[in-house]
Design a protein around this motif. Structure first.
Motif, PDB file in Angstrom:
ATOM      1  N   PHE A   1       0.857  -1.193   0.000  1.00 24.61           N
ATOM      2  CA  PHE A   1       0.000   0.000   0.000  1.00 24.61           C
ATOM      3  C   PHE A   1       0.889   1.239   0.000  1.00 24.61           C
ATOM      4  CE2 PHE A   1      -2.496  -3.306   2.048  1.00 24.61           C
ATOM      5  CZ  PHE A   1      -3.778  -3.110   1.551  1.00 24.61           C
ATOM      6  N   ASP A   2       0.757   2.068  -1.046  1.00 24.20           N
ATOM      7  CA  ASP A   2       1.593   3.271  -1.120  1.00 24.20           C
ATOM      8  C   ASP A   2       0.755   4.526  -0.918  1.00 24.20           C
ATOM      9  OD1 ASP A   2       3.638   5.057  -1.403  1.00 24.20           O
ATOM     10  OD2 ASP A   2       4.157   4.489  -3.460  1.00 24.20           O
ATOM     11  N   GLU A   3       0.739   5.035   0.291  1.00 18.82           N
ATOM     12  CA  GLU A   3       0.019   6.269   0.626  1.00 18.82           C
ATOM     13  C   GLU A   3      -1.399   6.256   0.075  1.00 18.82           C
ATOM     14  OE1 GLU A   3       1.974   9.958   0.455  1.00 18.82           O
ATOM     15  OE2 GLU A   3       3.972   9.125   0.672  1.00 18.82           O
ATOM     16  N   VAL A   4      -2.125   5.200   0.357  1.00 20.59           N
ATOM     17  CA  VAL A   4      -3.436   5.006  -0.274  1.00 20.59           C
ATOM     18  C   VAL A   4      -4.499   5.967   0.248  1.00 20.59           C
ATOM     19  CG1 VAL A   4      -2.994   2.603  -0.865  1.00 20.59           C
ATOM     20  CG2 VAL A   4      -4.100   3.134   1.306  1.00 20.59           C
ATOM     21  N   THR A   5      -4.224   6.657   1.366  1.00 22.11           N
ATOM     22  CA  THR A   5      -5.225   7.605   1.871  1.00 22.11           C
ATOM     23  C   THR A   5      -4.810   9.061   1.646  1.00 22.11           C
ATOM     24  OG1 THR A   5      -4.261   7.571   4.106  1.00 22.11           O
ATOM     25  CG2 THR A   5      -6.025   6.001   3.658  1.00 22.11           C
ATOM     26  N   SER A   6      -3.647   9.272   1.023  1.00 25.79           N
ATOM     27  CA  SER A   6      -3.115  10.645   0.939  1.00 25.79           C
ATOM     28  C   SER A   6      -3.949  11.577   0.063  1.00 25.79           C
ATOM     29  CB  SER A   6      -1.683  10.627   0.426  1.00 25.79           C
ATOM     30  OG  SER A   6      -0.857   9.990   1.363  1.00 25.79           O
ATOM     31  N   ALA A   7      -4.652  11.018  -0.922  1.00 30.36           N
ATOM     32  CA  ALA A   7      -5.428  11.880  -1.824  1.00 30.36           C
ATOM     33  C   ALA A   7      -6.876  12.048  -1.359  1.00 30.36           C
ATOM     34  CB  ALA A   7      -5.397  11.288  -3.234  1.00 30.36           C
ATOM     35  N   LEU A   8      -7.220  11.443  -0.238  1.00 29.50           N
ATOM     36  CA  LEU A   8      -8.629  11.439   0.185  1.00 29.50           C
ATOM     37  C   LEU A   8      -8.959  12.616   1.099  1.00 29.50           C
ATOM     38  CD1 LEU A   8      -9.030   7.658   1.058  1.00 29.50           C
ATOM     39  CD2 LEU A   8      -9.726   8.824  -1.044  1.00 29.50           C
ATOM     40  N   ASP A   9     -10.205  13.067   1.013  1.00 25.72           N
ATOM     41  CA  ASP A   9     -10.681  14.040   2.000  1.00 25.72           C
ATOM     42  C   ASP A   9     -10.574  13.392   3.378  1.00 25.72           C
ATOM     43  OD1 ASP A   9     -11.299  15.856   0.055  1.00 25.72           O
ATOM     44  OD2 ASP A   9     -13.386  15.200  -0.130  1.00 25.72           O
ATOM     45  N   PRO A  10     -10.241  14.190   4.388  1.00 26.80           N
ATOM     46  CA  PRO A  10      -9.985  13.635   5.721  1.00 26.80           C
ATOM     47  C   PRO A  10     -11.116  12.735   6.241  1.00 26.80           C
ATOM     48  CG  PRO A  10      -9.445  15.976   5.680  1.00 26.80           C
ATOM     49  CD  PRO A  10     -10.015  15.652   4.337  1.00 26.80           C
ATOM     50  N   GLU A  11     -12.350  13.078   5.925  1.00 24.98           N
ATOM     51  CA  GLU A  11     -13.456  12.292   6.487  1.00 24.98           C
ATOM     52  C   GLU A  11     -13.585  10.917   5.822  1.00 24.98           C
ATOM     53  OE1 GLU A  11     -13.812  14.987   4.622  1.00 24.98           O
ATOM     54  OE2 GLU A  11     -15.620  14.858   3.373  1.00 24.98           O
ATOM     55  N   LEU A  12     -12.843  10.681   4.725  1.00 24.42           N
ATOM     56  CA  LEU A  12     -12.926   9.395   4.013  1.00 24.42           C
ATOM     57  C   LEU A  12     -11.749   8.479   4.320  1.00 24.42           C
ATOM     58  CD1 LEU A  12     -14.085  10.793   0.552  1.00 24.42           C
ATOM     59  CD2 LEU A  12     -15.509   9.902   2.410  1.00 24.42           C
TER      60      LEU A  12
END
Ligand code: ADP
Ligand code: MG
Length: 245
Positions: A165-176
């Protein structure tokens, strides 16, 4: 736990031209272990993951998966990549395919599943990421968090024994972010072997079996999360933690 590590970096060097990007990196990930890789931007985290499935070639040392060198002439790169699921920051789903069709594609093309079997299998994978009820939707009808969970389901559809997993949450809005981390936590609890690059220190602390800090292409500290966060051994780690906390 088997004696042979699931993933093993053995004195690996990686250069891009003159730039020495991985410097004498050794790292063993056991079957079922969750290793969280942290470190500043440009420290070599993505390159480490990309070398694991030969998206990048290394110049020195050896990388072994279940004891077999990935550069071994017997290794088929396509099979290697089926064995190692990878999820990136950008989900890259096919916009004109439903969630189910996105997940079913590789099993159909690569594993030769017929339509019915691929659909059943895809629905089962969507169930694993909590999206059974969204299978018929197109990517633009899903939130970023849901799209990333589809991307995880797509990787799981090849039945990998390791997930990267490479920074899989970095592009998401914080609530997601939370829903994606929750899926990863569940995978970890199911015993998936995982190598996770993230800036989410809460995840590293709670889900990681080990935290590895990279700096300028080197692993500068590696240890259980509790020790890494409470009692870092190196000045580098103390500096890093001072910045992220
Ligand atoms: P991180 O994921 O920790 O931010 P990367 O692995 O992406 O770091 O990059 C490590 C170093 O390698 C950086 O200096 C980066 O500029 C360099 N690098 C990464 N990919 C390439 C490439 N394809 N060509 C040349 N240099 C690259
Ligand atoms: Mg990166």
């Amino acid at each position: 736990m088997s004696a042979v590590p699931e993933v093993e970096f053995d004195h690996v060097d990686k250069y891009f031209g003159e730039t020495h990007v991985l410097k004498d990196v050794s790292l063993a990930v056991s079957d079922g272990e969750v290793v969280v890789v942290v470190g500043p931007s440009g420290s070599g985290k993505s390159t480490l993951l990309r070398c694991t499935n030969r998206l990048e070639e290394i110049q020195n040392g050896e990388i072994r998966i279940e004891g077999q060198a990935i550069t071994d002439p017997d290794v088929d790169v396509n099979q290697l990549r089926q064995h190692i699921g990878m999820v990136f920051q950008s989900f890259n789903l096919f916009p004109h395919k439903t969630a189910m069709e996105n997940v079913a594609l590789a099993p159909e093309v690569v594993k030769g599943f017929d339509d019915d079997d691929a659909e059943k299998w895809a629905n089962a994978m969507l169930g694993r990421v909590g999206l059974s009820d969204q299978a018929h939707k197109y990517p633009n009808q899903l939130s970023g968090g849901q799209q990333q969970r589809v991307a995880i389901a797509r990787a799981l559809a090849m039945d990998p024994s390791v997930m990267l997993f490479d920074e899989v949450t970095s592009a998401l809005d914080p609530e997601l972010v939370g829903e994606v981390l929750e899926v990863m936590r569940n995978l970890a609890e199911e015993g998936m072997t995982m190598l996770v690059v993230t800036h989410e220190m809460g995840f590293a602390r709670e889900v990681g079996d080990r935290v590895v800090l990279m700096s300028e292409g080197r692993i500068v500290e590696s240890g259980p999360p509790r020790e890494f966060f409470a009692n870092p051994e190196t000045e580098r780690a103390r500096q890093f933690l001072a910045r992220v906390h």
